[in-house]
Design an enzyme around this catalytic site. Structure first.
Site, PDB file in Angstrom:
ATOM      1  N   HIS A  73       0.902  -1.129   0.039  1.00  0.00           N
ATOM      2  CA  HIS A  73       0.170   0.052  -0.135  1.00  0.00           C
ATOM      3  C   HIS A  73       0.879   1.299   0.133  1.00  0.00           C
ATOM      4  CE1 HIS A  73      -3.339  -2.902   1.132  1.00  0.00           C
ATOM      5  NE2 HIS A  73      -4.055  -1.846   0.920  1.00  0.00           N
ATOM      6  N   LYS A  75      -0.378   4.665   4.612  1.00  0.00           N
ATOM      7  CA  LYS A  75      -1.221   3.790   5.518  1.00  0.00           C
ATOM      8  C   LYS A  75      -0.657   3.695   6.904  1.00  0.00           C
ATOM      9  CE  LYS A  75      -3.798  -0.680   4.826  1.00  0.00           C
ATOM     10  NZ  LYS A  75      -4.750   0.219   5.123  1.00  0.00           N
TER      11      LYS A  75
END
Length: 269
Positions: A157, A161
């Site tokens: 990600h 995040k």
């Protein structure tokens, strides 16, 4: 039936803005409230403008009780503390509560479950159609293959995040554990460092990558003797999650109080 009146929690964030755009594109749904954290510099701003749309007349507020007075549901992709604070109010107001928040603890999930005798909750670590179909495949493959095939889950990600492994990785791990008939909490390996010794048969491993602007890449590897099976999903835009959450809210509108997941919404449970 009248339009479904929806509150977007975390309306100033990336997912919140995507949710507002998704609602604007969907007949039968309308944004009736935009929730943000107390102290946010975005409070009072127009939700439509923040999402790159014309002004909507809906201003960001931190008062869910007031916002929920005339609402039918809340779309909640925030942080665990905010989601748990929202649970009680959503239940008291009788709102459909769609929860896409990740990083929730076992006690957080117990709180969410505790209201489902009187409230409608749809919760998933990932709201996309593709990921939930992938989870169904992972469960079936895990059920079909024995422990000669080791299971590893890799996710990547964007660098902003804040939780790991991702909710989607956990969703896929849970699917694999259910297929194998084991307890994921007892059989998952979240990190490896140093002299670890050989891999334990039957464990489910997780690897987490962070960097750049990656929306979300997930792979599940079944590594057996002299062969591998790899199942993967790559998300290219947050709108897939927003549209899935909106589909879940509208599906749940006429359901009885209870706890539901995206497999229920998609009819693949």
């Amino acid at each position: 039936m009248s339009d479904m009146r929806l509150i977007v929690a975390g309306a100033g964030g990336r997912m919140g803005r995507a949710l507002i755009r998704a609602i604007s594109e969907t007949p039968g749904a309308v944004v009736t409230g935009a929730l943000e954290a107390p102290g946010s510099e975005l409070l009072g701003q127009d939700a439509g403008v923040l999402a790159g749309l014309p002004a909507s007349g809906v201003e960001l507020s931190c008062d869910l009780w007031s916002l929920s007075k005339d609402a039918d549901g809340i779309l909640d992709f925030t942080v665990p503390a905010a989601t748990i604070a929202n649970v009680a109010i959503a239940a008291q107001r009788g709102l459909v509560h769609v929860i896409g928040t990740t990083g929730l603890s076992a006690s957080d999930n117990a709180v969410i479950r505790s209201v489902t005798s009187q409230a409608i909750v749809v919760q998933s670590g990932n709201m996309s159609l593709g990921v939930n179909l992938l989870a169904a495949l992972v469960k079936q493959v895990a059920k079909s293959l024995d422990e000669d095939f080791d299971i590893e889950i890799i996710e990547m990600h964007h660098k902003a995040k804040i939780d790991a492994p991702s909710g989607t990785a956990y969703l896929l791990g849970q699917a694999a554990a259910e297929g194998r008939g084991i307890d994921l909490a007892q059989r998952s390996v979240r990190a490896r460092d140093g002299y670890t010794g050989p891999r334990n048969p039957g464990d489910i491993g997780f690897a987490t990558l962070r960097g750049g602007t990656v929306t979300g890449d997930h792979s599940v590897i079944f590594a057996g003797p002299y062969e591998r099976i790899e199942l993967a999903h790559k998300a290219e835009d947050r709108m897939i999650f927003a549209r899935g959450a909106l589909k879940a809210a509208m599906w749940a509108r006429d359901k009885k109080p209870g706890f539901y997941t995206m497999t229920d919404v998609l009819g693949i449970s």
